[in-house]
Design a protein around this motif. Structure first.
Motif, PDB file in Angstrom:
ATOM      1  N   VAL A   1       0.649  -1.269  -0.218  1.00 14.79           N
ATOM      2  CA  VAL A   1      -0.013  -0.003  -0.034  1.00 14.79           C
ATOM      3  C   VAL A   1       1.027   1.187   0.047  1.00 14.79           C
ATOM      4  CG1 VAL A   1      -0.229   0.090   2.493  1.00 14.79           C
ATOM      5  CG2 VAL A   1      -2.030   1.174   1.297  1.00 14.79           C
ATOM      6  N   SER A   2       0.490   2.181  -0.963  1.00 13.61           N
ATOM      7  CA  SER A   2       1.441   3.513  -0.715  1.00 13.61           C
ATOM      8  C   SER A   2       1.152   4.265   0.188  1.00 13.61           C
ATOM      9  CB  SER A   2       1.121   4.085  -2.073  1.00 13.61           C
ATOM     10  OG  SER A   2      -0.120   4.928  -2.343  1.00 13.61           O
ATOM     11  N   PRO A   3       2.076   5.044   0.732  1.00 14.15           N
ATOM     12  CA  PRO A   3       2.088   6.119   1.545  1.00 14.15           C
ATOM     13  C   PRO A   3       0.800   7.075   1.218  1.00 14.15           C
ATOM     14  CG  PRO A   3       4.224   5.920   1.329  1.00 14.15           C
ATOM     15  CD  PRO A   3       3.608   4.886   0.346  1.00 14.15           C
TER      16      PRO A   3
ATOM     17  N   LEU B   1      -7.681  17.877  10.683  1.00 17.72           N
ATOM     18  CA  LEU B   1      -7.378  16.951   9.841  1.00 17.72           C
ATOM     19  C   LEU B   1      -8.328  16.850   8.849  1.00 17.72           C
ATOM     20  CD1 LEU B   1      -7.434  13.986  12.674  1.00 17.72           C
ATOM     21  CD2 LEU B   1      -5.416  15.221  11.868  1.00 17.72           C
ATOM     22  N   ASP B   2      -7.745  16.270   7.720  1.00 20.67           N
ATOM     23  CA  ASP B   2      -8.520  16.270   6.506  1.00 20.67           C
ATOM     24  C   ASP B   2      -9.408  14.886   6.344  1.00 20.67           C
ATOM     25  OD1 ASP B   2      -7.402  18.398   5.351  1.00 20.67           O
ATOM     26  OD2 ASP B   2      -5.478  17.362   4.649  1.00 20.67           O
ATOM     27  N   ALA B   3     -10.751  15.004   5.861  1.00 23.71           N
ATOM     28  CA  ALA B   3     -11.507  13.819   5.803  1.00 23.71           C
ATOM     29  C   ALA B   3     -10.956  12.909   5.026  1.00 23.71           C
ATOM     30  CB  ALA B   3     -12.808  14.188   5.477  1.00 23.71           C
ATOM     31  N   PRO B   4     -11.064  11.402   5.126  1.00 25.68           N
ATOM     32  CA  PRO B   4     -10.632  10.419   4.310  1.00 25.68           C
ATOM     33  C   PRO B   4     -11.380  10.322   3.119  1.00 25.68           C
ATOM     34  CG  PRO B   4     -11.584   9.350   6.227  1.00 25.68           C
ATOM     35  CD  PRO B   4     -11.593  10.829   6.494  1.00 25.68           C
ATOM     36  N   GLU B   5     -11.101   9.588   2.077  1.00 21.22           N
ATOM     37  CA  GLU B   5     -11.716   9.725   0.962  1.00 21.22           C
ATOM     38  C   GLU B   5     -12.730   8.185   1.274  1.00 21.22           C
ATOM     39  OE1 GLU B   5     -10.882   7.522  -3.425  1.00 21.22           O
ATOM     40  OE2 GLU B   5      -9.570   9.220  -2.597  1.00 21.22           O
ATOM     41  N   PRO B   6     -14.130   8.627   1.001  1.00 18.35           N
ATOM     42  CA  PRO B   6     -15.039   7.628   1.439  1.00 18.35           C
ATOM     43  C   PRO B   6     -14.901   6.084   0.822  1.00 18.35           C
ATOM     44  CG  PRO B   6     -15.982   9.748   0.845  1.00 18.35           C
ATOM     45  CD  PRO B   6     -14.838   9.920   0.656  1.00 18.35           C
ATOM     46  N   GLY B   7     -14.955   5.300   1.555  1.00 16.15           N
ATOM     47  CA  GLY B   7     -14.735   3.789   1.089  1.00 16.15           C
ATOM     48  C   GLY B   7     -13.338   3.366   0.817  1.00 16.15           C
ATOM     49  N   LEU B   8     -12.333   4.168   0.683  1.00 14.44           N
ATOM     50  CA  LEU B   8     -10.802   3.832   0.313  1.00 14.44           C
ATOM     51  C   LEU B   8     -10.278   2.732   1.207  1.00 14.44           C
ATOM     52  CD1 LEU B   8      -8.724   4.015  -1.702  1.00 14.44           C
ATOM     53  CD2 LEU B   8      -8.028   6.132  -0.632  1.00 14.44           C
ATOM     54  N   ARG B   9     -10.652   3.103   2.558  1.00 17.52           N
ATOM     55  CA  ARG B   9      -9.954   2.175   3.567  1.00 17.52           C
ATOM     56  C   ARG B   9     -10.336   0.886   3.329  1.00 17.52           C
ATOM     57  NH1 ARG B   9     -12.202   4.294   7.128  1.00 17.52           N
ATOM     58  NH2 ARG B   9     -13.541   2.444   7.806  1.00 17.52           N
ATOM     59  N   GLU B  10     -11.420   0.616   3.238  1.00 11.70           N
ATOM     60  CA  GLU B  10     -12.064  -0.953   3.103  1.00 11.70           C
ATOM     61  C   GLU B  10     -11.653  -1.404   1.663  1.00 11.70           C
ATOM     62  OE1 GLU B  10     -12.330  -2.816   5.514  1.00 11.70           O
ATOM     63  OE2 GLU B  10     -12.331  -1.007   6.859  1.00 11.70           O
ATOM     64  N   ARG B  11     -11.572  -0.637   0.743  1.00 18.36           N
ATOM     65  CA  ARG B  11     -11.318  -1.007  -0.702  1.00 18.36           C
ATOM     66  C   ARG B  11      -9.826  -1.651  -0.654  1.00 18.36           C
ATOM     67  NH1 ARG B  11     -14.147   3.505  -2.423  1.00 18.36           N
ATOM     68  NH2 ARG B  11     -12.294   4.467  -3.384  1.00 18.36           N
TER      69      ARG B  11
ATOM     70  N   VAL C   1      -8.178  -2.672   1.740  1.00 19.46           N
ATOM     71  CA  VAL C   1      -7.771  -3.867   2.742  1.00 19.46           C
ATOM     72  C   VAL C   1      -8.513  -5.090   1.969  1.00 19.46           C
ATOM     73  CG1 VAL C   1      -8.558  -4.918   4.785  1.00 19.46           C
ATOM     74  CG2 VAL C   1      -7.889  -2.686   4.928  1.00 19.46           C
ATOM     75  N   ALA C   2      -9.739  -4.844   1.286  1.00 26.19           N
ATOM     76  CA  ALA C   2     -10.296  -6.080   0.537  1.00 26.19           C
ATOM     77  C   ALA C   2      -9.334  -6.352  -0.637  1.00 26.19           C
ATOM     78  CB  ALA C   2     -11.685  -5.355  -0.014  1.00 26.19           C
TER      79      ALA C   2
ATOM     80  N   ARG D   1       0.358 -13.645   0.474  1.00 29.29           N
ATOM     81  CA  ARG D   1       0.507 -12.508   0.334  1.00 29.29           C
ATOM     82  C   ARG D   1      -0.661 -11.462   0.575  1.00 29.29           C
ATOM     83  NH1 ARG D   1       2.062  -9.648  -5.043  1.00 29.29           N
ATOM     84  NH2 ARG D   1       2.475  -8.234  -3.606  1.00 29.29           N
ATOM     85  N   ARG D   2      -1.582 -12.389   1.343  1.00 31.30           N
ATOM     86  CA  ARG D   2      -2.763 -11.620   1.954  1.00 31.30           C
ATOM     87  C   ARG D   2      -2.254 -11.339   3.327  1.00 31.30           C
ATOM     88  NH1 ARG D   2      -6.879 -16.662   0.219  1.00 31.30           N
ATOM     89  NH2 ARG D   2      -6.654 -16.243  -1.947  1.00 31.30           N
ATOM     90  N   PRO D   3      -3.185 -10.125   3.912  1.00 31.63           N
ATOM     91  CA  PRO D   3      -2.868  -9.693   5.397  1.00 31.63           C
ATOM     92  C   PRO D   3      -3.213 -10.756   6.230  1.00 31.63           C
ATOM     93  CG  PRO D   3      -4.273  -8.196   3.974  1.00 31.63           C
ATOM     94  CD  PRO D   3      -4.144  -9.434   3.182  1.00 31.63           C
ATOM     95  N   VAL D   4      -2.405 -10.902   7.365  1.00 30.10           N
ATOM     96  CA  VAL D   4      -2.597 -11.644   8.576  1.00 30.10           C
ATOM     97  C   VAL D   4      -3.396 -11.097   9.625  1.00 30.10           C
ATOM     98  CG1 VAL D   4      -1.329 -13.046  10.357  1.00 30.10           C
ATOM     99  CG2 VAL D   4      -0.427 -13.147   7.984  1.00 30.10           C
ATOM    100  N   GLY D   5      -4.398 -11.413  10.298  1.00 27.59           N
ATOM    101  CA  GLY D   5      -5.261 -10.942  11.131  1.00 27.59           C
ATOM    102  C   GLY D   5      -4.821 -11.322  12.513  1.00 27.59           C
TER     103      GLY D   5
END
Length: 423
Positions: free
Chosen positions: A79-81, A357-367, A369-370, A380-384
């Motif tokens: 994921v890019s900074p 603080l700037d509001a995050p882009e809607p839905g980007l966080r879960e997109r 992660v998904a 290569r998938r995330p480890v929970g």
């Protein structure tokens, strides 16, 4: 408010814990390894059980359903900074100071010359460590005036048999016993009154059977110190200066390394005293434990001279914060990260309350992660957190079979297989 904390060592998890005190906050902790706890798991000496027990407190962060562990995710690769900052209300970076400082002397890169971090990672079972201590060495010089130097000296002198009650991997214990170290020289540029060795660390060495540390009587302070802690250390040094000791550990103070000797591997270490006079130690390995420096993520301001990120109360930029060694430099014990994290989180929450603080882009966080979770390559998938607990159970089971509380698993693929099968 959704926060991303990059790094799951003590500084990152203390920050997550403080942030979750606010009921309006949720936290994703992003970690490049499939295992949490950073320095506690891979940096603290394996025989320091009481310090390592802090993992219970740190892991309790994930008892809160608002906290999520995203292991096996590397910022800058997975994921890019830029996307991270767009996806979260704020980002807290807690990636520590992973790089060892150099001596800057000839011969430093010879086989048999090691950075302390590489050796510590190896005997602590870090999955990326390999086996740096592959050359037999009867005598080893450890350069440094802090507790890391003493930890390394103690582990080498104990050998594999002396670490039977720890989680050190079986292969490491076997290697330490196959190539036993007979003597360790700890070399410090400082004098005895100025070293940073803690009293408990000195006493641990003093109690090791058959070691009987030695220091030159002429190096002892001439007068008692008015500082209680310093004088307690000096009392230990006075016992080390008594005649007739075996001296499997020798402490050399006011000595500066000027060259690592050898043609194709380490055969000695040349030291200079305060008067310029030089002497040589006939060692077959040299370990530099002279400090660490940080490395900033892309997009973070960084002061290369001081080895940290410039900040105001933990704020490095709008919506971007730092904590731990990346914030204050490589200093302080594990507990020092708690106050450091508290300051950063207070600054962050104050910025949020003030609308900075700037509001995050809607839905980007879960997109984001998904997208990681849907990768075709399962490893290569995330480890929970459930993935980590599967690793935890496997290590405990492995230790039980060997009569220990835990034995670390060191192969990255095996860790990922265990974790991603569960997740």
């Amino acid at each position: 408010m959704h926060l991303a904390v990059v790094g799951s060592g003590p500084s990152g998890l203390f920050a997550a814990k403080e942030a979750l005190r606010d009921p309006a906050v949720a936290v994703d902790v992003i970690e490049r390894l499939p295992t949490p706890f950073g320095l506690v798991r891979y940096g603290v000496a394996p025989d320091h059980h009481r310090v390592r027990a802090v993992t219970g407190t740190l892991g309790a962060v994930f008892d809160d359903p608002r906290a999520r562990f995203l292991g096996n995710v590397t910022v800058g690769r997975d994921v890019s900074p830029v996307d991270l900052r767009r996806a979260y209300d704020a980002v807290v970076v807690a990636t520590g100071a992973p790089h060892a400082r150099r001596l800057g002397v000839p011969g430093e890169d010879l086989p048999g010359s090691y950075a302390a971090g590489d050796l510590v990672s190896w005997y602590n079972g870090h999955p990326e460590a390999g086996n740096p201590f592959g050359v037999a060495a009867r005598e080893v010089a450890v350069i440094g005036a802090g507790n890391v130097a003493l930890d390394i000296a103690r582990v080498l002198l104990k050998g594999g048999a002396g670490l039977a009650d720890t989680d050190v991997p079986d292969a490491v214990r076997a290697a330490l016993d196959e190539r036993p170290v007979e003597r360790v020289h700890v070399v410090a540029r400082r004098g005895l009154s100025d070293v940073r060795f803690s009293l408990p660390e000195l006493l641990e060495l003093d109690r090791l059977p058959g070691v009987e540390p030695v220091v030159d009587p002429t190096a002892l302070p001439a007068e008692p110190s008015p500082d209680r802690v310093t004088e307690a250390r000096n009392a230990v040094f006075r016992t080390w200066a008594a005649p007739g000791r075996t001296g499997r550990l020798r402490l050399h103070v006011h000595r500066r390394p000027v060259a690592v000797l050898g043609a194709d591997r380490v055969t000695g270490l040349r030291l200079a005293g305060p008067d310029g006079a030089q002497a040589e130690l006939g060692v077959q390995a040299v370990v530099r434990a002279v400090g660490y420096h940080a490395e900033a993520l892309p997009g973070l301001p960084f002061d290369a001279d001081r080895g940290l990120v410039p900040h105001e109360g933990g704020r490095a930029d709008r919506g971007l914060y730092v904590t731990g060694w990346l914030k204050r430099g490589p200093s302080g014990v594990i507990g020092a990260n708690k106050a450091c994290a508290l300051q950063t989180v207070r600054t962050l929450l104050a910025d949020a309350a003030a609308g900075r603080l700037d509001a995050p882009e809607p839905g980007l966080r879960e997109r984001l992660v998904a997208g990681l979770a849907d990768r075709a390559d399962r490893l290569r998938r995330p480890v929970g957190w459930a993935g980590w607990t599967a690793i935890d159970r496997a290590e405990i089971a492995l230790g039980t079979r060997g009569g220990r509380a835990r034995t670390k698993i060191t192969e990255l693929r095996e860790l990922l297989e265990l974790a991603t099968t569960t997740d």
